[in-house]
Scaffold this active site. Structure first.
Site, PDB file in Angstrom:
ATOM      1  N   HIS A  27      13.493   5.075   2.023  1.00  0.00           N
ATOM      2  CA  HIS A  27      12.148   5.368   1.531  1.00  0.00           C
ATOM      3  C   HIS A  27      11.756   6.834   1.739  1.00  0.00           C
ATOM      4  O   HIS A  27      10.605   7.202   1.545  1.00  0.00           O
ATOM      5  CB  HIS A  27      11.130   4.438   2.212  1.00  0.00           C
ATOM      6  CG  HIS A  27      11.214   3.052   1.685  1.00  0.00           C
ATOM      7  ND1 HIS A  27      12.172   2.160   2.124  1.00  0.00           N
ATOM      8  CD2 HIS A  27      10.492   2.414   0.732  1.00  0.00           C
ATOM      9  CE1 HIS A  27      12.027   1.025   1.455  1.00  0.00           C
ATOM     10  NE2 HIS A  27      11.010   1.148   0.615  1.00  0.00           N
ATOM     11  N   TYR A  46      -0.353   3.149  -3.199  1.00  0.00           N
ATOM     12  CA  TYR A  46       0.642   2.236  -2.625  1.00  0.00           C
ATOM     13  C   TYR A  46       1.174   2.834  -1.332  1.00  0.00           C
ATOM     14  O   TYR A  46       1.633   3.967  -1.310  1.00  0.00           O
ATOM     15  CB  TYR A  46       1.777   2.070  -3.632  1.00  0.00           C
ATOM     16  CG  TYR A  46       2.668   0.869  -3.443  1.00  0.00           C
ATOM     17  CD1 TYR A  46       3.066   0.424  -2.195  1.00  0.00           C
ATOM     18  CD2 TYR A  46       3.145   0.179  -4.546  1.00  0.00           C
ATOM     19  CE1 TYR A  46       3.890  -0.664  -2.044  1.00  0.00           C
ATOM     20  CE2 TYR A  46       3.984  -0.917  -4.408  1.00  0.00           C
ATOM     21  CZ  TYR A  46       4.339  -1.336  -3.161  1.00  0.00           C
ATOM     22  OH  TYR A  46       5.166  -2.417  -3.012  1.00  0.00           O
TER      23      TYR A  46
END
Length: 130
Positions: A27, A46
């Site tokens: 990520h 998000y």
């Protein structure tokens, strides 16, 4: 007919403790084409938060979550990403983006302040009308 008002969504997953470092690395950053698909699906603001023991909390906002979920379910990029991500999670059946446990929102500061201000204004208007 789906509502066009922005709604908040939160979900929980558990990352396998032995894979935490790799999960974080995946990520940092996420594939650019996957970021584009999330945005194209209509999800905004998000975020993912990682807690002790691999507890992962996700949050996003969207105007139509059903449409966003359908868009991602049919996305070839999201299918590749989720196929790679599935092995990181404990006790998950199916794609992580489709099978995460949703959490129920019980408090939001903005919503409650707005309601309190509206109630105060209504009370004030009733007082001046009498």
């Amino acid at each position: 007919m789906p509502s066009t008002a922005t709604k908040r969504y939160c979900f929980q997953l558990t990352v396998r403790p032995e894979l935490l470092d790799e999960y974080i690395a995946r990520h940092t950053p996420v594939w650019p084409e996957m970021l584009a698909e999330i945005a194209a699906a209509g999800r905004r603001n998000y975020s993912l938060f990682l807690g002790d023991g691999g507890r992962l909390i996700g949050y996003y906002e969207t105007d139509d979550d059903e449409a966003a979920r359908a868009y991602l379910a049919n996305s070839e990029v999201a299918a590749r990403w989720e196929a790679e991500m599935g092995r990181f999670f404990v006790g998950l059946e199916g794609r992580p983006d489709q099978a995460a446990t949703p959490l129920t929102e019980i408090f939001n500061l903005h919503d409650q302040l707005t309601a309190a201000q509206a109630a105060a204004t209504a009370t004030e208007n009733e007082s001046t009308a009498s």
